[in-house]
Write a protein that holds these residues in place. Structure first.
Motif, mmCIF file in Angstrom:
data_model
loop_
_atom_site.group_PDB
_atom_site.id
_atom_site.type_symbol
_atom_site.label_atom_id
_atom_site.label_comp_id
_atom_site.label_asym_id
_atom_site.label_seq_id
_atom_site.Cartn_x
_atom_site.Cartn_y
_atom_site.Cartn_z
ATOM 1 N N LEU A 187 2.919 43.682 -101.557
ATOM 2 C CA LEU A 187 2.390 42.433 -102.074
ATOM 3 C C LEU A 187 2.189 42.535 -103.572
ATOM 4 C CD1 LEU A 187 1.077 39.629 -101.378
ATOM 5 C CD2 LEU A 187 -1.080 40.871 -101.206
ATOM 6 N N ALA B 140 5.172 38.436 -101.049
ATOM 7 C CA ALA B 140 5.062 39.506 -100.066
ATOM 8 C C ALA B 140 6.435 39.842 -99.506
ATOM 9 C CB ALA B 140 4.120 39.103 -98.939
ATOM 10 N N THR C 109 7.943 42.034 -96.434
ATOM 11 C CA THR C 109 7.469 42.659 -95.204
ATOM 12 C C THR C 109 8.642 43.133 -94.352
ATOM 13 O OG1 THR C 109 7.452 40.633 -93.868
ATOM 14 C CG2 THR C 109 5.469 41.105 -95.183
ATOM 15 N N ARG D 202 9.174 44.994 -90.236
ATOM 16 C CA ARG D 202 8.518 45.526 -89.038
ATOM 17 C C ARG D 202 9.566 45.829 -87.973
ATOM 18 N NH1 ARG D 202 7.915 40.007 -88.672
ATOM 19 N NH2 ARG D 202 8.225 39.095 -86.625
ATOM 20 N N PRO E 169 4.320 48.374 -89.228
ATOM 21 C CA PRO E 169 4.857 47.374 -90.169
ATOM 22 C C PRO E 169 4.564 47.771 -91.612
ATOM 23 C CG PRO E 169 3.615 46.305 -88.418
ATOM 24 C CD PRO E 169 3.363 47.783 -88.300
ATOM 25 N N TYR E 170 5.422 47.319 -92.511
ATOM 26 C CA TYR E 170 5.281 47.610 -93.945
ATOM 27 C C TYR E 170 5.158 46.302 -94.708
ATOM 28 C CZ TYR E 170 6.397 48.910 -98.703
ATOM 29 O OH TYR E 170 6.329 49.067 -100.062
ATOM 30 N N GLU E 171 4.284 46.292 -95.711
ATOM 31 C CA GLU E 171 4.151 45.123 -96.568
ATOM 32 C C GLU E 171 3.952 45.571 -98.004
ATOM 33 O OE1 GLU E 171 1.887 40.991 -96.258
ATOM 34 O OE2 GLU E 171 0.487 42.622 -96.666
#
Length: 131
Positions: free
Chosen positions: A101, A110, A112, A114, A97-99
């Motif tokens: 922020l 945020a 996100t 995934r 997963p990528y986030e």
């Protein structure tokens, strides 16, 4: 047999509250990131609009004191930075997963994405339709 889809979501909040702002399911990681870039620009423009935009009445916007962090500036930068985009694509390609922020003095935002496994649909069979 399964396919991979990508869920992209955006959240915002402060020290007490988290708010779900929206989401999208995309068939590719590039499309999920494109949706996130659109959301990042939408948030940046809502938080920090161009003061010369026609729909804003004269004198409606006032300058604020300089803060160390600017969420709109960080969101705009993320949308155009190839290094951030390549990093996100790589993480999603390997199933992580990528986030992203960002925050300023009052809130955080945020972005996100995934990967998720989605069952592949069986090919259509005319025999099943007639049964």
């Amino acid at each position: 047999m399964t396919d991979v889809e990508y869920i992209a979501e955006v959240f915002a909040g402060d020290a007490v509250t988290t708010v779900y702002l929206g989401g999208s399911v995309a068939p590719s990681r590039r499309l999920s990131l494109r949706w996130l870039r659109g959301q990042a620009l939408r948030f940046a423009n809502a938080l920090d609009p161009d003061p010369y935009t026609e729909w804003i009445p004269p004198q409606a916007l006032q300058p604020v004191t300089h803060t160390e962090r600017s969420a709109p500036a960080q969101l705009r930068f993320w949308t155009t930075d190839d290094e951030h985009q390549d990093h996100a694509l790589h993480k999603l390609a390997v199933g992580i997963p990528y986030e992203f922020l960002v925050h300023d003095d009052a809130c955080w935002y945020a972005l996100t994405a995934r990967p998720v496994l989605a069952p592949a649909l069986a090919p259509f069979s005319g025999a099943l339709a007639r049964a």
